[in-house]
Scaffold this motif. Structure first.
Motif, mmCIF file in Angstrom:
data_model
loop_
_atom_site.group_PDB
_atom_site.id
_atom_site.type_symbol
_atom_site.label_atom_id
_atom_site.label_comp_id
_atom_site.label_asym_id
_atom_site.label_seq_id
_atom_site.Cartn_x
_atom_site.Cartn_y
_atom_site.Cartn_z
ATOM 1 N N GLU A 84 -13.045 -7.745 4.613
ATOM 2 C CA GLU A 84 -13.359 -8.643 5.145
ATOM 3 C C GLU A 84 -14.629 -8.747 5.560
ATOM 4 N N HIS A 92 -13.967 -13.221 1.423
ATOM 5 C CA HIS A 92 -13.788 -11.490 1.047
ATOM 6 C C HIS A 92 -13.338 -11.657 0.021
ATOM 7 N N ARG A 94 -10.332 -8.879 -2.697
ATOM 8 C CA ARG A 94 -9.485 -8.661 -2.838
ATOM 9 C C ARG A 94 -9.195 -7.892 -3.969
ATOM 10 N N VAL A 330 -9.824 -13.143 11.627
ATOM 11 C CA VAL A 330 -9.552 -12.470 10.678
ATOM 12 C C VAL A 330 -7.481 -11.513 10.470
ATOM 13 N N HIS A 334 -5.904 -13.261 6.955
ATOM 14 C CA HIS A 334 -5.295 -12.475 6.583
ATOM 15 C C HIS A 334 -3.853 -12.500 6.898
#
Length: 636
Positions: A84, A92, A94, A330, A334
């Motif tokens: 993040e 963001h 991953r 955040v 997520h």
């Protein structure tokens, strides 16, 4: 035997076996890992007289095979790392376990191509971006010893660490984001390396796209070096006791202290404590807010979660940017299920309007954690009520850089969680309370010096290049024990409460008070955000209590208002502890001298209170050095 504890009965059984049959207990815990060769002995060595402990001698392994390779078959497509960024408008990132494995291997090949070999020390001065996590694992992949330096330390601090470790390689970036600021990281490294003639190669990661000075023959860009480099790299076979990393921590002298952790014992401890303290499930999204520059980031952002096959979130920013709701935004974004942060962050967010919390659901959370210092009761209750919505257990973890991982803590929803108590010892940890003469204090409702009387897998092995320093600091004060330097209280239930560093215990007219205990009382006052307490010489009492206090509403507008607030604070302390503990001096301040990890530098505050202001030491590594000047100007 499963190494995962699921009931209080299982905790007691595991603890009993870990004390009565430690070899059998840890052999069972270590069995599921990937070993190139199993160990000959589980443990050897004693704390006394030399402080020599060894674990899993004879074993051969590579920790990254346990963090990455062994997960590929079943978890190759599972998220390993969520990044993040500082700016919420930036997308963001991953990375699955397979993608992380490939990027680690690629980085490891770049290191090899630039001359890094097994046993070399590599200084890593990178911002909290994926490249930091990848670089750490890449070093471990090829058997290089990583030493991460928080990317906020001064050039002098970097140079000290490079030279102490005799490191020939440095990894850095062009710049970093921290809240609204951008910081020129590479130029800080350039300044440091003017004093580090041994550095042969600097590998620079492009992060902000800045033009930076590149010294020909020494500096290279990572993205240029990585072109066409394979995404596979064989893992170097390591001995169990080969160094994995050096992490520098402040000591009582000016010289940085390089704490050394080795490969196998640290691996087993990181995995075991992570799984059990947080009661991790397969689908958890776990977020430790610590920077990888600190031991918490090493063990509980990177190694522990990856060893367990979990999804770990890495955050580049700060809790108050672009506003004080960023942490909670955040978590919702997520679907974070486990959240692990520091009391200093909690207290700073408590001082902001509650609307910053109420704007978010936080419904995904199921476990909360606290790390870095004892959490005061007011912060514990705020955290439990407003973040955990009264349903999430809080694990208030006590441990140190030197212990490698958590030592005292509740196990989430398994063992008792009580405000301002770290809790019970983890299996394998045998805490004792000692008198000043080294005699063990028996029974509950007692306090003394906290020590550990048997080795555990991740205990500090040495201080880099100076084992005598480690021996004198940790094992010589009380032969046969690891001395933590902390005072603690064992309450009526046998739960441990940390009451401050031993040198932060104030002896007032023969009564011993931990600084944390008095601070906890002061922080109950309605005017107070945070406080720090130190002792100073007192003609009558031996030691007096000097309190530095940050108030909710800023500086008082008049002297009369200041006196009113100070009187209110004294009343609170008297009500919480008693008259004997009331502060002799209260200085209202706008901030406290803190390291970048949030640790209050009480050494500086103590010298100010004692009037020894000519030798405050290096303040450049503080989060805000200007705070010291303000405190000096307002000294009582």
């Amino acid at each position: 035997m499963s190494s995962r504890i699921r009931t209080l009965e299982e905790y007691h059984a595991a603890y009993q076996k870990s004390v009565e049959d430690p070899d059998g207990f840890w052999a069972d815990v270590a069995a599921p890992f990937t070993w190139r060769r199993k160990w000959d002995t589980v443990r050897s060595g004693e704390f006394s007289p030399a402080g020599d402990s060894k674990w899993f001698e004879g074993a051969r392994l590579n920790i990254t095979e346990n963090c990455l390779d062994r997960h590929l078959a079943l978890r190759g497509n599972k998220l390993a790392l969520i990044f993040e960024p500082n700016d919420p408008k930036t997308r963001h990132l991953r990375l699955t376990y397979r993608e992380l494995y490939q990027q680690v291997c690629q980085f490891a090949n770049v290191l090899h191509a630039n001359g890094v070999e097994k046993g070399d020390r590599v200084i890593i001065y990178l911002p909290m971006i994926p490249a930091l996590a990848i670089a750490v694992l890449a070093c471990a992949r090829i058997g290089a010893v990583h030493s991460v330096v928080f990317a906020g330390f001064s050039a002098t601090a970097i140079a000290d660490r490079v030279n102490d470790a005799d490191a020939h390689f440095v990894l850095t970036a062009d710049g970093l984001n921290r809240g609204p600021k951008q910081i020129p990281v590479k130029s800080v490294v350039d300044e440091a390396l003017l004093h580090c003639p041994g550095v042969r190669r600097v590998i620079v990661v492009e992060h902000l796209g800045w033009h930076v000075h590149m010294q020909p023959g020494r500096d290279v860009w990572f993205h240029e070096e990585a072109q066409g480099v394979p995404l596979t790299c064989p893992a170097e076979e390591m001995k169990a006791e080969d160094p994995l990393f050096i992490l520098y921590t402040s000591g009582s002298t000016g010289k940085p202290k390089g704490v050394v952790h080795t490969t196998a014992g640290y691996m087993v401890w990181a995995d075991y404590t992570f799984r059990n303290v947080f009661q991790v499930e397969e689908n958890d999204v776990y977020w430790c807010t610590a920077d990888i520059g600190w031991v918490t980031g090493h063990t509980y952002l990177l190694y522990g979660p990856l060893l367990a096959g979990s999804t770990s979130l890495q955050f580049e920013g700060v809790p108050t940017y672009p506003d004080a709701g960023r942490f909670w935004e955040v978590i919702d974004k997520h679907n974070v299920t486990i959240f692990y942060t520091a009391p200093t962050a909690i207290r700073s967010l408590m001082a902001t309007p509650l609307d910053n919390v109420l704007s978010y659901s936080l419904s995904s959370l199921r476990v909360l954690g606290s790390v870095g210092e004892p959490i005061n009761e007011e912060a514990w209750h705020w955290y439990h009520t407003h973040i955990g919505k009264g349903r999430c257990p809080i694990v208030d973890t006590w441990w140190q850089t030197e212990t490698g991982g958590i030592m005292l803590s509740a196990l989430a929803d398994i063992t008792p969680s009580v405000p301002a108590r770290a809790g019970l010892p983890l299996p394998g940890v045998q805490p004792v309370l000692l008198n000043q003469d080294g005699t063990e204090i028996e029974g509950n409702d007692r306090e003394g010096y906290l020590a550990i009387k048997a080795s555990w897998p991740a205990v500090i092995r040495t201080t880099w290049g100076d084992h005598e320093r480690a021996r004198q600091t940790y094992f010589q004060p009380y032969p046969g024990y690891y001395f933590t330097g902390d005072g603690a209280r064992r309450d009526e239930q046998g739960l441990y409460r940390i009451i401050g560093r031993v040198d932060d215990v104030i002896n007032v007219s023969g009564h011993r008070f931990g600084t944390a205990e008095i601070e906890n009382a002061i922080n109950q006052n309605e005017h107070v955000v945070e406080s720090a307490v130190v002792g100073y010489p007192h003609d009558v009492k031996g030691q007096g209590i000097y309190a530095y206090v940050i108030c909710q509403h800023g500086a008082p507008k008049t002297d009369a208002e200041a006196r009113q607030w100070e009187a209110s604070i004294i009343e609170t302390v008297v009500a919480e502890i008693g008259k004997i503990a009331k502060p002799d001096k209260i200085q209202l301040v706008s901030g406290l001298p803190k390291t970048r990890s949030g640790k209050i530098m009480r050494r500086i505050l103590r010298k100010v209170a004692e009037g020894e202001t000519s030798n405050l030491g290096d303040v450049t590594t503080l989060l805000d050095p200007a705070v010291v000047d303000e405190i000096l100007a307002g000294k009582k």
